[in-house]
Design a protein around this motif. Structure first.
Motif, PDB file in Angstrom:
ATOM      1  N   ASP A   1     -11.562 -12.776  -7.389  1.00 11.25           N
ATOM      2  CA  ASP A   1     -10.870 -11.832  -7.974  1.00 11.25           C
ATOM      3  C   ASP A   1     -11.649 -10.368  -7.955  1.00 11.25           C
ATOM      4  OD1 ASP A   1      -9.290 -13.496  -9.083  1.00 11.25           O
ATOM      5  OD2 ASP A   1      -9.785 -13.514 -11.133  1.00 11.25           O
ATOM      6  N   LEU A   2     -13.140 -10.260  -8.056  1.00 17.11           N
ATOM      7  CA  LEU A   2     -13.705  -9.234  -7.763  1.00 17.11           C
ATOM      8  C   LEU A   2     -13.559  -8.533  -6.739  1.00 17.11           C
ATOM      9  CD1 LEU A   2     -15.843  -7.424  -9.271  1.00 17.11           C
ATOM     10  CD2 LEU A   2     -17.337  -8.930  -8.224  1.00 17.11           C
ATOM     11  N   ALA A   3     -13.382  -9.263  -5.691  1.00 15.83           N
ATOM     12  CA  ALA A   3     -13.287  -8.486  -4.401  1.00 15.83           C
ATOM     13  C   ALA A   3     -11.841  -7.756  -4.165  1.00 15.83           C
ATOM     14  CB  ALA A   3     -13.208  -9.290  -3.076  1.00 15.83           C
ATOM     15  N   VAL A   4     -10.876  -8.352  -4.850  1.00 21.68           N
ATOM     16  CA  VAL A   4      -9.432  -7.755  -4.899  1.00 21.68           C
ATOM     17  C   VAL A   4      -9.371  -6.734  -5.838  1.00 21.68           C
ATOM     18  CG1 VAL A   4      -7.031  -8.213  -5.332  1.00 21.68           C
ATOM     19  CG2 VAL A   4      -8.375  -9.927  -4.490  1.00 21.68           C
ATOM     20  N   HIS A   5     -10.037  -6.724  -6.963  1.00 22.77           N
ATOM     21  CA  HIS A   5     -10.408  -5.625  -7.886  1.00 22.77           C
ATOM     22  C   HIS A   5     -10.936  -4.455  -7.297  1.00 22.77           C
ATOM     23  CE1 HIS A   5      -8.392  -7.017 -11.496  1.00 22.77           C
ATOM     24  NE2 HIS A   5      -9.059  -8.203 -11.446  1.00 22.77           N
ATOM     25  N   ILE A   6     -11.977  -4.735  -6.500  1.00 21.52           N
ATOM     26  CA  ILE A   6     -12.817  -3.799  -5.964  1.00 21.52           C
ATOM     27  C   ILE A   6     -11.909  -2.801  -4.860  1.00 21.52           C
ATOM     28  CG2 ILE A   6     -14.835  -3.149  -4.328  1.00 21.52           C
ATOM     29  CD1 ILE A   6     -16.353  -4.994  -5.563  1.00 21.52           C
ATOM     30  N   GLY A   7     -11.385  -3.686  -4.049  1.00 23.43           N
ATOM     31  CA  GLY A   7     -10.479  -2.916  -3.029  1.00 23.43           C
ATOM     32  C   GLY A   7      -9.309  -2.021  -3.754  1.00 23.43           C
ATOM     33  N   GLY A   8      -8.622  -2.784  -4.705  1.00 24.24           N
ATOM     34  CA  GLY A   8      -7.611  -2.113  -5.323  1.00 24.24           C
ATOM     35  C   GLY A   8      -7.996  -0.818  -6.067  1.00 24.24           C
ATOM     36  N   LEU A   9      -9.310  -1.142  -6.834  1.00 26.67           N
ATOM     37  CA  LEU A   9      -9.747  -0.014  -7.659  1.00 26.67           C
ATOM     38  C   LEU A   9     -10.164   1.464  -6.781  1.00 26.67           C
ATOM     39  CD1 LEU A   9     -10.748   1.394 -10.247  1.00 26.67           C
ATOM     40  CD2 LEU A   9     -12.905   0.230 -10.054  1.00 26.67           C
ATOM     41  N   VAL A  10     -10.636   0.944  -5.623  1.00 22.43           N
ATOM     42  CA  VAL A  10     -11.289   1.975  -4.708  1.00 22.43           C
ATOM     43  C   VAL A  10     -10.061   2.787  -4.190  1.00 22.43           C
ATOM     44  CG1 VAL A  10     -12.549   2.642  -2.928  1.00 22.43           C
ATOM     45  CG2 VAL A  10     -13.516   1.020  -4.305  1.00 22.43           C
TER      46      VAL A  10
ATOM     47  N   ALA B   1     -12.741   7.969  -0.453  1.00 20.61           N
ATOM     48  CA  ALA B   1     -12.347   6.777  -1.388  1.00 20.61           C
ATOM     49  C   ALA B   1     -11.444   5.597  -0.443  1.00 20.61           C
ATOM     50  CB  ALA B   1     -12.049   6.821  -2.723  1.00 20.61           C
ATOM     51  N   THR B   2     -10.382   6.419   0.055  1.00 19.74           N
ATOM     52  CA  THR B   2      -9.384   5.520   0.674  1.00 19.74           C
ATOM     53  C   THR B   2      -9.959   4.784   1.999  1.00 19.74           C
ATOM     54  OG1 THR B   2      -7.529   6.901   0.150  1.00 19.74           O
ATOM     55  CG2 THR B   2      -7.075   5.690   2.009  1.00 19.74           C
ATOM     56  N   TRP B   3     -10.513   5.791   2.647  1.00 22.95           N
ATOM     57  CA  TRP B   3     -11.232   5.124   3.903  1.00 22.95           C
ATOM     58  C   TRP B   3     -12.187   4.142   3.437  1.00 22.95           C
ATOM     59  CZ3 TRP B   3     -12.327  10.002   7.282  1.00 22.95           C
ATOM     60  CH2 TRP B   3     -10.948  10.606   7.693  1.00 22.95           C
ATOM     61  N   ALA B   4     -13.133   4.406   2.527  1.00 22.86           N
ATOM     62  CA  ALA B   4     -14.019   3.188   1.913  1.00 22.86           C
ATOM     63  C   ALA B   4     -13.451   1.895   1.668  1.00 22.86           C
ATOM     64  CB  ALA B   4     -14.878   3.879   0.669  1.00 22.86           C
ATOM     65  N   ALA B   5     -12.286   2.035   1.042  1.00 25.34           N
ATOM     66  CA  ALA B   5     -11.407   0.796   0.626  1.00 25.34           C
ATOM     67  C   ALA B   5     -10.847   0.218   1.840  1.00 25.34           C
ATOM     68  CB  ALA B   5      -9.887   1.323  -0.085  1.00 25.34           C
ATOM     69  N   TYR B   6     -10.516   1.026   2.905  1.00 21.81           N
ATOM     70  CA  TYR B   6      -9.863   0.230   4.127  1.00 21.81           C
ATOM     71  C   TYR B   6     -11.208  -0.561   4.928  1.00 21.81           C
ATOM     72  CZ  TYR B   6      -5.146   2.077   4.769  1.00 21.81           C
ATOM     73  OH  TYR B   6      -3.906   2.688   4.777  1.00 21.81           O
ATOM     74  N   ILE B   7     -12.205   0.247   4.771  1.00 19.94           N
ATOM     75  CA  ILE B   7     -13.613  -0.526   5.482  1.00 19.94           C
ATOM     76  C   ILE B   7     -13.833  -1.610   4.803  1.00 19.94           C
ATOM     77  CG2 ILE B   7     -15.710  -0.232   5.798  1.00 19.94           C
ATOM     78  CD1 ILE B   7     -15.299   2.777   6.464  1.00 19.94           C
ATOM     79  N   PHE B   8     -13.795  -1.609   3.324  1.00 17.87           N
ATOM     80  CA  PHE B   8     -14.191  -2.575   2.462  1.00 17.87           C
ATOM     81  C   PHE B   8     -13.195  -3.666   2.905  1.00 17.87           C
ATOM     82  CE2 PHE B   8     -13.395  -5.316  -1.436  1.00 17.87           C
ATOM     83  CZ  PHE B   8     -14.570  -5.619  -1.680  1.00 17.87           C
ATOM     84  N   LEU B   9     -11.813  -3.549   2.791  1.00 16.99           N
ATOM     85  CA  LEU B   9     -10.956  -4.678   2.886  1.00 16.99           C
ATOM     86  C   LEU B   9     -11.186  -5.068   4.216  1.00 16.99           C
ATOM     87  CD1 LEU B   9      -8.053  -2.935   1.162  1.00 16.99           C
ATOM     88  CD2 LEU B   9      -9.109  -4.939   0.600  1.00 16.99           C
ATOM     89  N   ALA B  10     -11.264  -4.330   5.392  1.00 19.18           N
ATOM     90  CA  ALA B  10     -11.428  -4.703   6.719  1.00 19.18           C
ATOM     91  C   ALA B  10     -12.595  -5.696   7.013  1.00 19.18           C
ATOM     92  CB  ALA B  10     -11.430  -3.658   7.689  1.00 19.18           C
ATOM     93  N   VAL B  11     -13.694  -5.407   6.184  1.00 23.04           N
ATOM     94  CA  VAL B  11     -15.009  -6.117   6.467  1.00 23.04           C
ATOM     95  C   VAL B  11     -14.755  -7.444   5.835  1.00 23.04           C
ATOM     96  CG1 VAL B  11     -17.540  -6.250   5.682  1.00 23.04           C
ATOM     97  CG2 VAL B  11     -16.587  -4.191   7.115  1.00 23.04           C
ATOM     98  N   ALA B  12     -14.210  -7.400   4.357  1.00 21.99           N
ATOM     99  CA  ALA B  12     -13.982  -8.655   3.553  1.00 21.99           C
ATOM    100  C   ALA B  12     -13.020  -9.545   4.320  1.00 21.99           C
ATOM    101  CB  ALA B  12     -13.516  -8.178   2.357  1.00 21.99           C
ATOM    102  N   LEU B  13     -12.086  -9.141   4.873  1.00 17.36           N
ATOM    103  CA  LEU B  13     -10.983  -9.839   5.605  1.00 17.36           C
ATOM    104  C   LEU B  13     -11.672 -10.466   6.924  1.00 17.36           C
ATOM    105  CD1 LEU B  13      -7.755  -7.679   5.524  1.00 17.36           C
ATOM    106  CD2 LEU B  13      -7.960  -9.863   4.372  1.00 17.36           C
TER     107      LEU B  13
END
Length: 133
Positions: free
Chosen positions: A78-87, A115-127
């Motif tokens: 959940d935390l990973a999804v919340h971080i990506g969603g929040l950012v 923040a949008t690019w940070a979210a994209y990078i976070f999501l890409a790395v997590a995926l």
């Protein structure tokens, strides 16, 4: 079928992004009515900014939600999804506010992009992390 634990987090961030898009589209409609412009921006700066704020959100939010969905389906916590969603949400709101106020560069627009690019990078790395065995 078992429920996906991060599904509630995905639902929350999807709902908030949908409400953001709805709010931005209502701002466009309000500007169109105020200035009597049915198509395009009619050369009205405020309407042009509202159109671009909605358009930009429409360009970035869908892939962000795809990333959140894939992360949820991959079994991320959940935390990973919340971080990506929040950012992502914070970035999109900041960018929309900055762009709605003026078509010029602004700190809010810049923060929103970052923040949008940070979210994209976070999501890409997590995926990638969850995709690799």
């Amino acid at each position: 079928m078992d429920l996906i634990p991060a599904g509630h987090a995905l639902a929350l961030w999807s709902a908030l992004h949908l409400l953001l898009l709805l709010g931005l589209s209502l701002l466009v409609v309000r500007q169109r009515r105020r200035h009597g412009v049915a198509l395009g921006d009619g050369g009205v700066a405020e309407l042009a900014c509202a159109i671009r704020a909605f358009g930009n959100a429409s360009e970035y939010i869908p892939m962000g939600l795809v990333g959140l969905t894939a992360l949820t389906l991959a079994g991320a916590p959940d935390l990973a999804v919340h971080i990506g969603g929040l950012v992502l949400f914070t970035g999109r709101v900041a960018h929309a506010i900055g762009l709605s106020r003026s078509g010029e560069a602004s700190p809010l627009r810049a923060a929103g992009v970052a923040a949008t690019w940070a979210a994209y990078i976070f999501l890409a790395v997590a995926l990638l992390f969850y995709a690799l065995p």
